[in-house]
Design a protein around this motif. Structure first.
Motif, PDB file in Angstrom:
ATOM      1  N   LEU A 849       7.979   0.623  17.405  1.00 24.57           N
ATOM      2  CA  LEU A 849       7.207  -0.200  17.896  1.00 24.57           C
ATOM      3  C   LEU A 849       6.153   0.818  18.422  1.00 24.57           C
ATOM      4  CD1 LEU A 849       8.521  -3.367  19.258  1.00 24.57           C
ATOM      5  CD2 LEU A 849       7.806  -2.910  16.952  1.00 24.57           C
ATOM      6  N   GLN A 850       4.829   0.765  18.132  1.00 20.60           N
ATOM      7  CA  GLN A 850       3.548   1.714  18.775  1.00 20.60           C
ATOM      8  C   GLN A 850       2.918   1.238  20.089  1.00 20.60           C
ATOM      9  OE1 GLN A 850       0.265   2.598  16.219  1.00 20.60           O
ATOM     10  NE2 GLN A 850       0.640   4.912  16.491  1.00 20.60           N
ATOM     11  N   GLU A 851       2.437   0.002  20.218  1.00 20.49           N
ATOM     12  CA  GLU A 851       1.779  -0.742  21.050  1.00 20.49           C
ATOM     13  C   GLU A 851       1.919  -2.059  21.075  1.00 20.49           C
ATOM     14  OE1 GLU A 851      -3.277  -0.050  21.718  1.00 20.49           O
ATOM     15  OE2 GLU A 851      -2.605  -1.285  19.860  1.00 20.49           O
ATOM     16  N   CYS A 852       1.737  -2.527  22.375  1.00 17.46           N
ATOM     17  CA  CYS A 852       1.742  -3.830  22.780  1.00 17.46           C
ATOM     18  C   CYS A 852       0.504  -4.677  23.250  1.00 17.46           C
ATOM     19  CB  CYS A 852       2.962  -4.281  23.541  1.00 17.46           C
ATOM     20  SG  CYS A 852       3.142  -5.862  24.014  1.00 17.46           S
ATOM     21  N   LYS A 853      -0.116  -5.599  22.860  1.00 17.41           N
ATOM     22  CA  LYS A 853      -1.103  -6.214  23.495  1.00 17.41           C
ATOM     23  C   LYS A 853      -0.533  -7.629  24.045  1.00 17.41           C
ATOM     24  CE  LYS A 853      -4.899  -4.072  20.878  1.00 17.41           C
ATOM     25  NZ  LYS A 853      -5.942  -3.796  19.961  1.00 17.41           N
ATOM     26  N   PHE A 875       2.150  -7.021  18.463  1.00 18.63           N
ATOM     27  CA  PHE A 875       2.755  -5.530  18.502  1.00 18.63           C
ATOM     28  C   PHE A 875       2.485  -5.013  17.304  1.00 18.63           C
ATOM     29  CE2 PHE A 875       5.656  -7.722  21.209  1.00 18.63           C
ATOM     30  CZ  PHE A 875       6.213  -6.862  22.330  1.00 18.63           C
ATOM     31  N   LYS A 876       2.237  -3.533  17.122  1.00 23.67           N
ATOM     32  CA  LYS A 876       1.807  -2.973  16.384  1.00 23.67           C
ATOM     33  C   LYS A 876       2.701  -1.965  15.939  1.00 23.67           C
ATOM     34  CE  LYS A 876      -1.904  -0.186  16.245  1.00 23.67           C
ATOM     35  NZ  LYS A 876      -3.309   0.220  16.090  1.00 23.67           N
ATOM     36  N   THR A 877       3.372  -1.740  14.806  1.00 19.54           N
ATOM     37  CA  THR A 877       4.235  -0.553  14.398  1.00 19.54           C
ATOM     38  C   THR A 877       3.591   0.667  13.955  1.00 19.54           C
ATOM     39  OG1 THR A 877       4.693  -1.212  12.025  1.00 19.54           O
ATOM     40  CG2 THR A 877       5.736  -2.382  13.784  1.00 19.54           C
ATOM     41  N   VAL A 916       1.306   1.333  25.660  1.00 15.96           N
ATOM     42  CA  VAL A 916       2.116   2.055  24.530  1.00 15.96           C
ATOM     43  C   VAL A 916       3.904   1.721  24.909  1.00 15.96           C
ATOM     44  CG1 VAL A 916       2.705   4.313  23.859  1.00 15.96           C
ATOM     45  CG2 VAL A 916       0.476   3.868  24.644  1.00 15.96           C
ATOM     46  N   CYS A 917       4.286   1.242  23.681  1.00 13.25           N
ATOM     47  CA  CYS A 917       5.745   1.094  23.922  1.00 13.25           C
ATOM     48  C   CYS A 917       6.710   2.140  24.144  1.00 13.25           C
ATOM     49  CB  CYS A 917       6.310   0.591  22.342  1.00 13.25           C
ATOM     50  SG  CYS A 917       5.502  -0.993  21.966  1.00 13.25           S
ATOM     51  N   THR A 918       7.863   2.057  24.361  1.00 16.43           N
ATOM     52  CA  THR A 918       8.817   2.985  24.875  1.00 16.43           C
ATOM     53  C   THR A 918       9.284   3.563  23.670  1.00 16.43           C
ATOM     54  OG1 THR A 918      10.579   1.418  24.861  1.00 16.43           O
ATOM     55  CG2 THR A 918       9.249   1.929  27.048  1.00 16.43           C
ATOM     56  N   GLN A 955      10.747  -5.228  28.558  1.00 16.94           N
ATOM     57  CA  GLN A 955      11.793  -4.482  27.896  1.00 16.94           C
ATOM     58  C   GLN A 955      11.193  -3.511  26.779  1.00 16.94           C
ATOM     59  OE1 GLN A 955      14.990  -6.582  26.263  1.00 16.94           O
ATOM     60  NE2 GLN A 955      15.083  -7.854  28.184  1.00 16.94           N
ATOM     61  N   MET A 956       9.867  -3.910  26.260  1.00 19.94           N
ATOM     62  CA  MET A 956       9.182  -3.035  24.935  1.00 19.94           C
ATOM     63  C   MET A 956       8.377  -1.889  25.621  1.00 19.94           C
ATOM     64  SD  MET A 956      10.763  -3.937  22.176  1.00 19.94           S
ATOM     65  CE  MET A 956      12.022  -4.358  23.162  1.00 19.94           C
ATOM     66  N   THR A 957       7.785  -2.082  26.775  1.00 22.71           N
ATOM     67  CA  THR A 957       6.701  -1.155  27.258  1.00 22.71           C
ATOM     68  C   THR A 957       7.367  -0.479  28.466  1.00 22.71           C
ATOM     69  OG1 THR A 957       5.675  -2.807  28.746  1.00 22.71           O
ATOM     70  CG2 THR A 957       4.926  -2.431  26.326  1.00 22.71           C
ATOM     71  N   GLY A 958       8.209  -1.138  29.331  1.00 21.04           N
ATOM     72  CA  GLY A 958       8.844  -0.505  30.463  1.00 21.04           C
ATOM     73  C   GLY A 958       7.923  -0.882  31.539  1.00 21.04           C
ATOM     74  N   GLN A 959       6.942  -1.810  31.582  1.00 23.43           N
ATOM     75  CA  GLN A 959       6.043  -2.103  32.447  1.00 23.43           C
ATOM     76  C   GLN A 959       5.927  -3.726  32.787  1.00 23.43           C
ATOM     77  OE1 GLN A 959       1.892  -0.410  31.660  1.00 23.43           O
ATOM     78  NE2 GLN A 959       2.917   1.169  30.593  1.00 23.43           N
ATOM     79  N   THR A 960       5.363  -4.029  33.824  1.00 20.21           N
ATOM     80  CA  THR A 960       5.446  -5.384  34.326  1.00 20.21           C
ATOM     81  C   THR A 960       3.918  -5.807  34.469  1.00 20.21           C
ATOM     82  OG1 THR A 960       5.273  -4.955  36.585  1.00 20.21           O
ATOM     83  CG2 THR A 960       7.580  -5.181  35.580  1.00 20.21           C
TER      84      THR A 960
END
Length: 1000
Positions: A849-853, A875-877, A916-918, A955-960
């Motif tokens: 995964l590349q990006e999350c909106k 999510f964009k891969t 940005v995803c982890t 869980q996918m970006t490590g951010q809140t």
């Protein structure tokens, strides 16, 4: 004691005097009351039996208005009828008012530009009833409608046949709709939406002041102050509304400036300026009275013609047009020509335009005025200055906007009136009948070394060609509605008749030429030989959003058409008119450029500036190549047209009876289908022919002509039906009405979100609600009159379309001209519901995964100080695949890969966060993020669904989401310059295309 008796006696006499005056006044009131009657929605006064009347109204306005004609829309005289003036009936054709030292006219108690009110003495002087001769003449005219005169097969009457659909099912109005209507009548509580809320984790979250949903990591400062903020998508809505207000202000300023210019330079056709025949007929040798229409009758033995009265509209000729056309042909050996040319060929955009007449003595005459006003009207119509006279027609501007290829390039072209058919027929009694069929033609032009020349081919999709074709198809209907076009056609008929008389060596009395000389000598010099350049602008704006931010705003008031010159070329010299059989093979012939290239027809320049000096443009009748020496005889089909000494034509004015029936909205003795056609033609808001008064010429009643008019009116009727069907469908969108509606209903302010055009208006999910007639009646009569519509637009035929929002109920209504407002559709509105459909795409489990909106959208649910909302993640891969996840109301997880309708859903949602995803985020890892299990069949709250979105994001970006709400607030307030010219007010729209960065 004696003094007291005298005082009592004096008071007694005063009381008796007051009582006597009261009784006299009461008697007068009873007398007047007996003369009052209601005519439709107007109060009329029957003066018969009232010897003399006193005007008692209008004291606070300086008297009551006096109008030139019976029509309440006719021009008002400069002087008013004073309060206290005496009104009496004159022995004339109409009821006029006569006041010492005051002009005659028709009185109207209303103030200029104001509706009549019950506080004033409202009285519209009644028109005199038709005489027996007028009624008889009108009955004869009505009896000719649909008459087959040309020997043609009548064919079938192509009308739709009704089909049986069974009895309609009775509809019951749902309880929710009734409750919404009842709630609408209760007093509304003022509610101030909160600026913040506290979420389930105890964190204060800012709310958008526009949609009342949480604001993410990027926002814009709201209009409520420094602590307020709005989403980027909501700010786009604000900018759209601001741009529309600026465009409305600019348009209003332009309209006022153009109106001032039109009044100053006397631009605009006045229907009451049409020359009448009565005073000329007698001097031209007519030995019988001719109060109305006149025709020419041929004496073949002596090769002469005489003027005679007629009741046949097809045979009618305007005598002043005929005299001037004869004078032009005798002195100049040609037809009248008019040219509207630039004064400075090097500066076509700003230079004034000069009027050029050939011969020059045509300036100021009725013929010169018809050519100039018709030419200018065609330009203004092409520029979109007027509402189109036929429903569904579009201007050159409109066609250019619809075609991206034509909109983005500069091009030149010309449009001009042409005569496509011309001939002279003869009736049984030797009456000469000129026949013309007109249209508009267009040709694109190309730049060569010698200047602008016609292109070899003009594409059928070109805006000029589209406009010309539509005008030509509807020419007869436009002529019946627009007085200036009708009299341009009358001038063409008179020119054909003049050429026929000369080419056939028919002897004309020398008195006719002397009368023409008198008309020219009595004509005042041209008051305004030069007029300002005509222009039109339309503001276009584009607002771009990307990744939840406003990138820029491209806005402009773009001048599409700069210079238009000339406009009318009858081109009668291009046809062989000797006999009808010779015409049949050429009736559809396309006309090219005139044989005199120095007088090119109308030119339209599109682009930012003119490229080359234009050649003179103009109105050139050019009849030289028409052979009008022979006549086509229709003795077996066209009866006698001219009137004798004792005929009705010598006693009546046919137009008077026609207009009276029009005002009463009924034509006794006429078939219903024809009556409906006439009402549709002449009751259009764009029709001004009723202002012609006694000069009004009714339509040709022949089957050939009435068939064409009926066909065009039926096309309008079908368009109206399509409009209603689309308007009552939930697919109808405000701001994007579609091609069936006027172009002005479609917004010229576009919003692009992530490179795709979108509708920033808050679209809702609509569910159609059935309703019974009783409920619709209550709505129309009791609820809607007190409600303000959220949407209200008018169409060319005077119909009004409205949308009301009553709680969660959306009501759509239509109102025809002279009709009642009717409820056509009702919808229950709510938040949109989406069902994403995945494409057949197989994803590898280890695809990264590349990006999350994170998006938020409105939803249905209990409101607790804010708009209920729902979260979903996109999510964009690395392989550019897209995955959409969310928790549904039933507790299950939704998983969609490359959904087809995601773009539409995102366009209505608000983007909150982007991250940005982890490194370890993969498709498999995302699948392992599961929502909290719930009991089967139980509903999940919006708060629980939000927790799943926060869990997947973390869980996918490590951010809140914590401490990111409303993290960056900026302003979006671009400064823009004037819209049209340096003397224009600050309207918030630039003169050309400019780009504004909204990030800083």
């Amino acid at each position: 004691m004696e003094a007291q008796l005298k005082d009592a006696d004096s008071k007694h006499h005063e009381c008796c005097k007051v009582i006597a005056e009261h009784k006299t006044l009461e008697a007068e009131l009873l007398k007047v009351r007996g003369a009052l009657r209601m005519d439709g929605d107007q109060l009329r006064v029957d003066i018969a039996g009232l010897s003399e009347n006193t005007v008692v109204g209008g004291a606070d306005k300086g008297g009551i208005i006096v109008r030139e004609d019976l029509d309440l829309n006719s021009p008002a005289l400069s002087e008013r009828l004073a309060t206290g003036a005496q009104v009496k009936e004159l022995d004339w054709q109409e009821l006029l008012v006569q006041v010492s030292g005051q002009k005659e006219g028709l009185c109207d108690s209303t103030s200029e530009g104001e509706p009549s009110s019950g506080s004033d003495a409202e009285a519209v002087v009644a028109e005199k009833e038709l005489s027996k001769e007028e009624e008889e003449a009108f009955e004869q005219y009505v009896g000719k409608f649909g008459e087959n005169r040309a020997g043609e097969a009548p064919g079938y009457n192509r009308q739709a046949f009704p089909w049986t659909a069974g009895q309609p099912l009775k509809k019951a109005t749902p309880k929710e709709a009734i409750e919404a209507v009842l709630e609408a009548n209760r007093p509304k509580k003022t509610y101030q939406p909160p600026l913040t809320e506290v979420d389930s984790e105890g964190e204060e979250v800012p709310l958008c002041t526009r949609c009342s949903m949480p604001v993410g990591q990027f926002a814009y400062e709201g209009r409520q102050g420094i602590r307020s903020c709005v989403h980027a998508e909501c700010m786009a809505q604000v900018l759209v509304e601001d741009a529309q207000r600026h465009e409305d202000r600019r348009t209003t300023w332009e309209v006022e400036k153009k109106l001032k210019s039109r009044n100053e330079y006397e631009i605009g056709w006045r229907p009451d300026s049409v020359p009448q025949n009565a005073h000329l007929a007698e001097r031209m040798g007519c030995n019988t009275p001719a109060p109305g229409l006149c025709c020419l009758v041929l004496d073949e033995a002596s090769r002469t013609v005489k003027v005679a009265p007629t009741l046949e509209p097809a045979a009618a000729v305007n005598l002043e047009y005929l005299l001037l056309a004869l004078k032009v042909r005798k002195t100049a050996k040609r037809e009248p020509l008019f040219s509207l040319d630039p004064v400075d060929h090097q500066n076509l955009e700003k230079t004034p335009q000069k009027k050029v007449y050939e011969p020059s003595w045509l300036a100021g005459t009725s013929v010169g005025d018809v050519m100039f006003q018709a030419d200018y009207f065609l330009k203004e119509l092409a520029l979109g200055e007027y509402t189109m006279p036929v429903a569904g027609m579009m201007s050159v501007f409109d066609w250019s906007e619809l075609s991206a290829a034509e909109r983005d390039r500069d091009w030149s072209g010309r449009e001009w009136f042409v005569v496509r058919k011309a001939e002279v027929r003869m009736a049984m009694d030797q009456t000469l009948i000129p026949v013309v069929k007109m249209g508009v033609e267009a040709r694109e032009q190309v730049l060569t070394k010698g200047g602008l020349e016609d292109a070899a081919v003009t594409a059928a999709t070109h805006p000029l060609k589209k406009f010309a074709d539509a005008f030509s198809r509807n020419f007869d209907l436009i002529a019946e509605r627009r007085s200036v076009v009708f009299h341009l056609r009358e001038l063409a008929k008179a020119s054909v008749m003049a050429k026929h008389l000369v080419d056939s060596n028919i002897r004309v009395n020398s008195t006719w030429y002397q009368l023409a000389d008198e008309i020219v000598k009595g004509t005042a010099p041209e008051a305004h030989p030069q007029i300002p350049q005509l222009w039109n602008m339309r503001g276009n704006s584009r607002i771009q959003l990307k990744n939840g931010r406003l990138i820029d705003m491209l806005t402009g008031g773009q001048r599409k058409l700069h210079a238009i010159y000339g406009g009318v070329e009858f081109g009668l010299d291009r046809f062989e008119l000797a006999q009808r059989h010779a015409m049949q093979g050429q009736a559809g012939m396309q006309l090219g450029q005139s044989g005199r290239p120095m007088f090119m027809p109308q030119r339209i320049q599109i682009g930012q500036q003119a490229q080359v000096p234009s050649m003179p443009q103009g109105v050139d009748l050019n009849l030289d190549k028409f052979n009008l020496s022979n006549i086509e005889r229709f003795a077996s089909h066209l009866p006698a047209c001219s009137g004798t000494s004792d005929s009705l034509a010598t006693k009546v004015t046919l137009g008077k009876a026609f207009l009276k029936s029009l005002r009463e909205r009924k034509y006794p003795g006429l078939k219903q289908e024809y009556e409906e056609v006439l009402l549709k033609v002449f009751e259009s808001p764009e029709c001004d022919r009723s202002q012609e008064g006694d000069a009004f010429i009714p339509p040709d009643p022949s089957m050939e002509y009435t068939g064409r008019i009926r066909s065009l009116v039926n096309e309008e009727k079908l368009l109206l039906e399509r409009r209603q069907m689309h308007f009552f469908d939930k697919a109808f969108q405000v701001g994007n009405a579609g091609p069936d509606f006027p172009r002005s209903w479609t917004s010229r302010i576009q919003v692009e979100k992530d490179g795709a055009k979108t509708d920033v208006s808050q679209r809702k999910m609509l569910t159609k609600v059935d309703f019974d007639p009783a409920f619709a009646s209550v709505l129309a009569n009791d609820i809607l009159p007190t409600a303000a519509p959220e949407f209200k637009k008018d169409t060319e035929d005077g119909s009004t379309f409205r949308i009301y929002q009553i709680g969660s109920l959306e009501v759509r209504t239509t109102q025809m001209k002279f009709g009642q407002e009717k409820v056509g559709a009702m919808f229950s509105s709510g938040a949109p519901a989406w069902e994403l459909k995945s494409k057949a795409t197989v994803l590898a489990e280890d695809e990264k995964l590349q990006e999350c909106k994170v998006f938020i959208e409105a939803t249905d649910g209990p409101a607790q100080g804010h708009q209920p909302h729902h979260f979903y993640l996109v999510f964009k891969t690395v392989q550019q695949n897209v995955i959409v996840i969310e928790q549904l109301a039933n507790g299950s997880r939704s998983w969609a890969v490359n959904p087809t309708n995601l773009e539409d859903r995102n366009s209505l949602a608000k983007q909150l966060f982007t991250a940005v995803c982890t490194e370890g985020a993969t498709v498999h890892a995302l699948k392992m993020v599961l929502p909290t299990p719930t009991a089967a069949g139980s509903a999940v709250s919006l708060s629980v669904r939000k927790q799943y979105a926060k869990l997947a994001f973390k869980q996918m970006t490590g951010q809140t989401f914590t401490k990111k709400w409303g993290g960056s607030v900026r302003r979006a307030s671009p400064e823009v310059g004037p819209a049209v010219s340096l003397d224009a007010p600050h309207l918030g729209m630039p003169g050309g295309k400019k780009r504004y960065n909204l990030l800083g």
